[in-house]
Design a protein around this motif. Structure first.
Motif, PDB file in Angstrom:
ATOM      1  N   ARG A  15       0.801  -1.214   0.000  1.00 15.05           N
ATOM      2  CA  ARG A  15       0.000   0.000   0.000  1.00 15.05           C
ATOM      3  C   ARG A  15       0.838   1.270   0.000  1.00 15.05           C
ATOM      4  O   ARG A  15       0.386   2.319  -0.450  1.00 15.05           O
ATOM      5  N   PHE A  52     -11.098   7.088   3.528  1.00 10.59           N
ATOM      6  CA  PHE A  52      -9.904   6.260   3.338  1.00 10.59           C
ATOM      7  C   PHE A  52      -9.645   5.327   4.521  1.00 10.59           C
ATOM      8  O   PHE A  52      -9.088   4.236   4.338  1.00 10.59           O
ATOM      9  N   LEU A  55     -10.563   1.653   4.228  1.00  6.42           N
ATOM     10  CA  LEU A  55      -9.708   0.971   3.258  1.00  6.42           C
ATOM     11  C   LEU A  55      -8.357   0.636   3.874  1.00  6.42           C
ATOM     12  O   LEU A  55      -7.790  -0.427   3.602  1.00  6.42           O
ATOM     13  N   GLN A  66     -10.420  -7.699  -0.523  1.00  5.46           N
ATOM     14  CA  GLN A  66     -11.358  -6.744  -1.128  1.00  5.46           C
ATOM     15  C   GLN A  66     -12.769  -7.303  -1.090  1.00  5.46           C
ATOM     16  O   GLN A  66     -12.999  -8.467  -1.394  1.00  5.46           O
ATOM     17  N   SER A  70     -15.836  -2.289  -0.305  1.00  2.43           N
ATOM     18  CA  SER A  70     -14.537  -1.614  -0.301  1.00  2.43           C
ATOM     19  C   SER A  70     -14.090  -1.267  -1.716  1.00  2.43           C
ATOM     20  O   SER A  70     -13.401  -0.266  -1.919  1.00  2.43           O
ATOM     21  N   SER A  74     -13.387   2.543  -2.635  1.00  2.00           N
ATOM     22  CA  SER A  74     -12.085   2.936  -3.167  1.00  2.00           C
ATOM     23  C   SER A  74     -12.227   3.764  -4.439  1.00  2.00           C
ATOM     24  O   SER A  74     -11.571   4.800  -4.606  1.00  2.00           O
ATOM     25  N   ASP A 127      -6.670   2.577  -9.662  1.00  3.31           N
ATOM     26  CA  ASP A 127      -7.824   1.980  -9.010  1.00  3.31           C
ATOM     27  C   ASP A 127      -8.800   1.319  -9.979  1.00  3.31           C
ATOM     28  O   ASP A 127      -9.601   0.487  -9.560  1.00  3.31           O
TER      29      ASP A 127
END
Length: 231
Positions: A15, A52, A55, A66, A70, A74, A127
């Motif tokens: 991440r 955020f 997430l 996921q 979510s 996102s 994304d």
């Protein structure tokens, strides 16, 4: 099974590169010296941070999990970041056209907005392509959604060995945040794709909006700079 899990863990994207880009974008966004949008930017920043946090809790280190909620959260988050910065873009363009703001300050503001735009669109590309970063890092290629971008690695399997060994077909290469950030950067600078080619209509439209934004900002900044130097 253990080998499959180990391979998946190695392929799953961390991440932190995207998180670092997000932090830079939010800091630049909130620090734009424009009193007309101060309240709006503060409210938007709080909303974005609140969006955020779930997430971050779901995937604090590597992007391995996921859910349906979510995934949509996102996408909504990155779209909201892009839209929020477009408000700053509009105010900067207005200030550049009117020529009423302090020259050095408006040029610095334009630079802040420009960099934030690069990061925001980079996050959006990251994304949406092939189902998002979790899907790219954890699914087989046959399970991935339709690609939004074709990268050089996706078509270099037949090149010489030192190039083909890092191709998608030989090394199972998957694009990460830095790749999408570079796509966003070159699109803002060249106003057209240079590294990766858009493959879907939605991607072309998004890149078109970003390219027009970059072109207008650059043209007006150059014009304003000429006026400042000439004065």
């Amino acid at each position: 099974m253990a080998d499959d899990r180990d391979a998946q863990e190695r392929r799953s994207e961390t991440r932190w590169p995207a998180f670092a880009g997000l932090v830079v974008a939010l800091v630049l966004y909130i620090l734009v010296p424009n009193p007309d949008t101060a309240v709006l930017r503060q409210v938007a920043t709080v909303i974005l941070i609140l969006m955020f946090l779930p997430l971050l809790v779901e995937n604090p280190h590597r992007l391995t999990r996921q859910s349906e909620w979510s995934r949509w959260l996102s996408i909504t988050f990155t779209v909201a970041l892009v839209v929020a910065n477009q408000v700053n873009v509009a105010f900067v363009i207005r200030s550049l056209i009117e020529g009423s703001a302090n020259g050095a300050q408006i040029l610095l503001t334009a630079l802040q907005v420009w960099i934030t735009n690069v990061i925001a669109f980079g996050l959006l590309y990251w994304d949406i392509d092939r189902g998002g970063p979790v899907a790219r890092g954890n699914l087989t290629r046959s399970e991935l959604r339709t690609a939004d971008f074709k990268f050089p690695q996706d078509e270099s399997g037949d090149d010489v060995d030192e190039i083909s060994r890092i191709s998608s077909s030989r090394s199972d290469w998957r694009p990460g945040f830095v790749d999408y950030l570079y796509v966003s950067l070159t699109n803002m600078m060249a106003f057209s794709p240079t590294d990766a080619m858009p493959m879907r209509s939605r991607t072309k439209l998004i890149m078109g909006v970003q390219g027009v934004t970059g072109f207008v900002l650059l043209a007006l900044v150059i014009s304003r700079a000429v006026n400042i130097l000439g004065g």
